[in-house]
Design an enzyme around this catalytic site. Structure first.
Site, PDB file in Angstrom:
ATOM      1  N   ALA A 173       0.852  -1.192   0.000  1.00 52.81           N
ATOM      2  CA  ALA A 173       0.000   0.000   0.000  1.00 52.81           C
ATOM      3  C   ALA A 173       0.886   1.240   0.000  1.00 52.81           C
ATOM      4  O   ALA A 173       0.718   2.166   0.790  1.00 52.81           O
ATOM      5  CB  ALA A 173      -0.958  -0.002   1.185  1.00 52.81           C
TER       6      ALA A 173
ATOM      7  N   HIS B 105       2.883   4.666  -0.596  1.00 51.65           N
ATOM      8  CA  HIS B 105       2.490   6.056  -0.817  1.00 51.65           C
ATOM      9  C   HIS B 105       3.763   6.889  -0.868  1.00 51.65           C
ATOM     10  O   HIS B 105       4.879   6.347  -0.872  1.00 51.65           O
ATOM     11  CB  HIS B 105       1.536   6.534   0.275  1.00 51.65           C
ATOM     12  CG  HIS B 105       2.006   6.242   1.671  1.00 51.65           C
ATOM     13  ND1 HIS B 105       3.137   6.807   2.235  1.00 51.65           N
ATOM     14  CD2 HIS B 105       1.516   5.414   2.625  1.00 51.65           C
ATOM     15  CE1 HIS B 105       3.301   6.377   3.467  1.00 51.65           C
ATOM     16  NE2 HIS B 105       2.348   5.519   3.733  1.00 51.65           N
TER      17      HIS B 105
ATOM     18  N   GLY C 281       5.247   8.593   1.287  1.00 53.59           N
ATOM     19  CA  GLY C 281       6.159   8.380   2.397  1.00 53.59           C
ATOM     20  C   GLY C 281       7.109   7.230   2.131  1.00 53.59           C
ATOM     21  O   GLY C 281       8.318   7.335   2.366  1.00 53.59           O
ATOM     22  N   HIS C 282       6.568   6.115   1.610  1.00 55.62           N
ATOM     23  CA  HIS C 282       7.429   4.998   1.219  1.00 55.62           C
ATOM     24  C   HIS C 282       8.375   5.417   0.092  1.00 55.62           C
ATOM     25  O   HIS C 282       9.559   5.042   0.083  1.00 55.62           O
ATOM     26  CB  HIS C 282       6.587   3.810   0.737  1.00 55.62           C
ATOM     27  CG  HIS C 282       5.723   3.204   1.784  1.00 55.62           C
ATOM     28  ND1 HIS C 282       4.355   3.361   1.797  1.00 55.62           N
ATOM     29  CD2 HIS C 282       6.020   2.436   2.862  1.00 55.62           C
ATOM     30  CE1 HIS C 282       3.851   2.705   2.826  1.00 55.62           C
ATOM     31  NE2 HIS C 282       4.833   2.138   3.486  1.00 55.62           N
TER      32      HIS C 282
ATOM     33  N   ASP D 248       6.995   5.680  12.550  1.00 56.93           N
ATOM     34  CA  ASP D 248       6.949   4.488  13.398  1.00 56.93           C
ATOM     35  C   ASP D 248       8.177   4.498  14.316  1.00 56.93           C
ATOM     36  O   ASP D 248       9.052   3.632  14.233  1.00 56.93           O
ATOM     37  CB  ASP D 248       6.920   3.236  12.527  1.00 56.93           C
ATOM     38  CG  ASP D 248       5.693   3.196  11.634  1.00 56.93           C
ATOM     39  OD1 ASP D 248       4.579   3.089  12.176  1.00 56.93           O
ATOM     40  OD2 ASP D 248       5.851   3.293  10.404  1.00 56.93           O
TER      41      ASP D 248
ATOM     42  N   SER E  34      -0.464   4.351   5.294  1.00 58.25           N
ATOM     43  CA  SER E  34      -1.326   3.523   4.441  1.00 58.25           C
ATOM     44  C   SER E  34      -2.748   3.486   4.975  1.00 58.25           C
ATOM     45  O   SER E  34      -3.698   3.260   4.215  1.00 58.25           O
ATOM     46  CB  SER E  34      -0.760   2.099   4.364  1.00 58.25           C
ATOM     47  OG  SER E  34       0.531   2.094   3.795  1.00 58.25           O
TER      48      SER E  34
END
Length: 282
Positions: free
Chosen positions: A34, A36, A38-39, A152, A188
């Site tokens: 999933a 986005h 950020g990834h 995280d 996500s």
């Protein structure tokens, strides 16, 4: 760039070994898919320091609790591969659950102390699942560097300790939280939010920044900082607060008075969607 897509450990290792023998540094970005922006920022960060980037896409069942969203967690491998390739990844490793946890699998990896508070208290067993799958992934890929996001924060700190304690290959690189223009941390799970919930979710970063401002004005008693953040979040009737905590940034233990670098962290349910965010108090 169109990345190579592999489904098995053997195939992934073969491609990675070929790159390694060609003298290329290997970067790894572990994800649950999933993907986005950020990834994508993590993948770009990995690509800036490595010639061959592996993105792992695996929705790990062992880190979901019985009442959590494993079954509805978004799965979109084709779109993930497009984002990964466009961001600089050469290989996507997308194993099945059976490939990662074959019949007879009976080993888990856990960590003490760092997982006791924050999300570890709210999600029993979560970090055991994280530590187990990350140990497997880093041993499969054996990267020179692995890239994680600060959103995280507890997970990132635990993985740093895990890699150090177990001599896992490569360095652990933690990159800043990637945010929407209005400040909402990319996640996500944001796609689960309705339009009104999306706007209400902004109170998370707004309250964290208010806590930072109070700290910047000289407040060091964490009870007062937590109270301010809690009061702001609880003004939103559709948000159920999970926790507001101030912990030491190294051992993740709660502190009463800030003397060293600390982490101000929140978790809350916006409607039915659990979101987390954090900022440092320096």
């Amino acid at each position: 760039m169109t990345p190579i897509i592999t489904r098995t450990v053997e195939e992934a290792r073969a491609h990675i070994q070929k790159a390694r023998l060609a003298g290329k540094k290997i970067g790894c970005v572990p994800t649950m898919g999933a993907l986005h922006e950020g990834h994508a920022s993590l993948i770009r960060g990995a690509r800036s320091e490595n010639e061959f980037v592996v993105v792992t896409v695996f929705v790990n069942p062992t880190q979901f609790g019985p009442q959590e969203d494993f079954s509805r967690y978004p799965r979109q491998l084709e779109a993930d591969c497009q984002i990964a390739g466009a961001s600089g990844a050469e290989l996507v490793f997308a194993p099945s659950v059976e490939e990662m946890y074959p019949s007879g699998f009976s080993t888990s990896v856990d960590i003490q102390k760092l997982g006791d508070h924050l999300c570890g208290r709210s999600r029993p067993g979560h970090f055991r699942g994280v530590c187990t799958v990350v140990t497997k992934l880093l041993n499969i890929v054996r990267p020179d560097g692995s890239y994680f996001g600060q959103k995280d924060a507890q997970q990132a700190r635990i993985i740093q300790q895990l890699a150090s304690d177990l001599n896992l290959p490569g360095i652990i690189v933690v990159l800043p939280t990637y945010r929407e223009k209005d400040g909402l941390a990319m996640s996500s799970r944001n796609r689960y939010l309705s339009e009104s919930e999306r706007q209400e979710a902004l109170i998370l970063i707004q309250s964290l920044r208010a806590g930072q401002e109070l700290f910047a004005r000289g407040e060091r008693e964490t009870a007062k900082i937590r109270q301010l953040v809690r009061e702001q979040i609880c003004q939103k009737p559709n948000i159920q607060l999970d926790y507001v905590e101030v912990v030491d940034s190294t051992d993740l233990q709660p502190v009463d008075r800030i003397q060293n670098k600390a982490l101000l962290a929140v978790a809350a349910f916006v409607g039915k969607t659990r979101l987390i965010d954090n900022v440092f108090l320096l």
